[in-house]
Design an enzyme around this catalytic site. Structure first.
Site, short mmCIF file in Angstrom:
data_model
loop_
_atom_site.label_atom_id
_atom_site.label_comp_id
_atom_site.label_asym_id
_atom_site.label_seq_id
_atom_site.Cartn_x
_atom_site.Cartn_y
_atom_site.Cartn_z
CG ASP A 10 -16.84 -5.43 -53.65
OD1 ASP A 10 -15.93 -5.16 -52.44
OD2 ASP A 10 -16.66 -4.55 -54.40
CB SER A 11 -18.48 -2.21 -51.22
OG SER A 11 -17.50 -1.65 -52.32
N GLY A 43 -14.54 1.38 -47.55
CA GLY A 43 -13.28 1.73 -47.09
C GLY A 43 -13.16 2.85 -46.03
CB CYS A 73 -15.16 -7.05 -50.14
SG CYS A 73 -14.96 -5.45 -49.19
CB CYS A 187 -9.27 -1.94 -53.27
SG CYS A 187 -10.85 -1.52 -53.53
CG HIS A 189 -14.06 -1.13 -56.44
ND1 HIS A 189 -14.31 -1.70 -55.28
CD2 HIS A 189 -15.07 -0.65 -56.97
CE1 HIS A 189 -15.75 -1.66 -55.24
NE2 HIS A 189 -16.24 -0.88 -56.31
#
Ligand code: DGL
Length: 258
Positions: A10-11, A43, A73, A187, A189
């Protein structure tokens, strides 16, 4: 027992919401987690940039005994997965997020119901959720909401700041005004924020993590020893602090560059 790993990327810390579910139902596997915090947020980047960041991570996985990769992600799954699949399909099995969970996201909804999608700008612009959902049921209405800024709230732990709450409220108002029956946490997150969401808008929230983990489990059968290695591409100590809600990481998070 083998030293094979499942690669999870993931980021930033978002993908840990997926890794925690994978680990819950497959505690005997080995994992390498990469949070590409140097390039965060994905994003607001272009598809070409996101493809290039992810390609570097996949090449790293290839050199480190990874045969299965979970793209934890949504943004990467939306804008780069198709191209990555073609390039890596003979060498890695890749599990994309959106494509794997779209049918679970609308389970139980009826024709003409509205589902709201909270996601990054790149995911919203890609229309990937709409495409995947409407392939299964073209009569479900998807309202996509660009939640740029939410990732930074999570990564910088700005949960209780007034500005964060105001931003969250403005986005959830869109879901409310469209009478959404369900809201997709589009997302990885956003599961960090779901308790705040619930206080603002009392609706059903769909977290893709459980469905994705179940899908992955069906396909993977090596036996490992439950080892998890965590890497981030900048500020590993900050990564460790922000990760807390899903993983209380005891060892060091290692800095990695590609
Ligand atoms: N957590 C990621 C997602 O699921 C990316 C967030 C970002 O870096 O913008 O889309």
């Amino acid at each position: 027992m083998t030293n094979e790993y499942i690669g999870v990327l993931d980021s930033g810390v978002g993908g840990l919401s997926i890794l925690s579910e994978l680990y819950k139902i497959m505690p005997d596997k080995n994992y390498i987690y990469v949070g590409d915090t140097k390039n965060l947020p994905y994003g607001t980047k272009t598809p070409a940039e996101i493809y290039s960041f992810t390609k570097d991570i996949l090449n790293y996985f290839l050199k480190n005994n990874v045969k299965n990769v979970v793209i934890a992600c949504n943004t990467t799954s939306a804008v780069a997965y198709d191209k990555l699949k073609k390039e890596f399909e003979n060498r890695l099995r890749i599990f994309p997020l959106i494509q794997s969970i779209a049918s679970s996201a609308i389970e139980g909804l009826k024709d003409n119901d509205t589902i709201a999608l909270l996601a990054t700008r790149a995911t919203v612009n890609s229309k990937k959720y709409e495409q995947e959902i409407n392939k299964i049921n073209p009569k479900i209405k998807v309202i996509s909401i660009d939640c740029t800024g939410f990732v930074e709230i999570v990564e910088n732990r700005l949960y209780s700041c007034d500005k964060s709450i105001e931003l969250i409220k403005s986005k959830l108002d869109i879901a409310k005004n469209n009478n959404a029956k369900r809201v997709i946490l589009g997302c990885t997150h956003y599961p960090y924020l779901v308790d705040i969401f619930k206080k603002i808008l009392n609706v059903e929230y769909f977290n893709p993590a459980t469905s994705l983990a179940k899908k992955v489990k069906k396909e993977i059968n090596f036996i490992g020893n439950g080892e998890i290695k965590f890497y981030s591409t900048i500020n590993p100590d900050e990564f460790k602090k922000s990760a807390k809600m899903f993983f209380d990481i005891k060892d060091d998070v290692e800095l990695i560059s590609f």
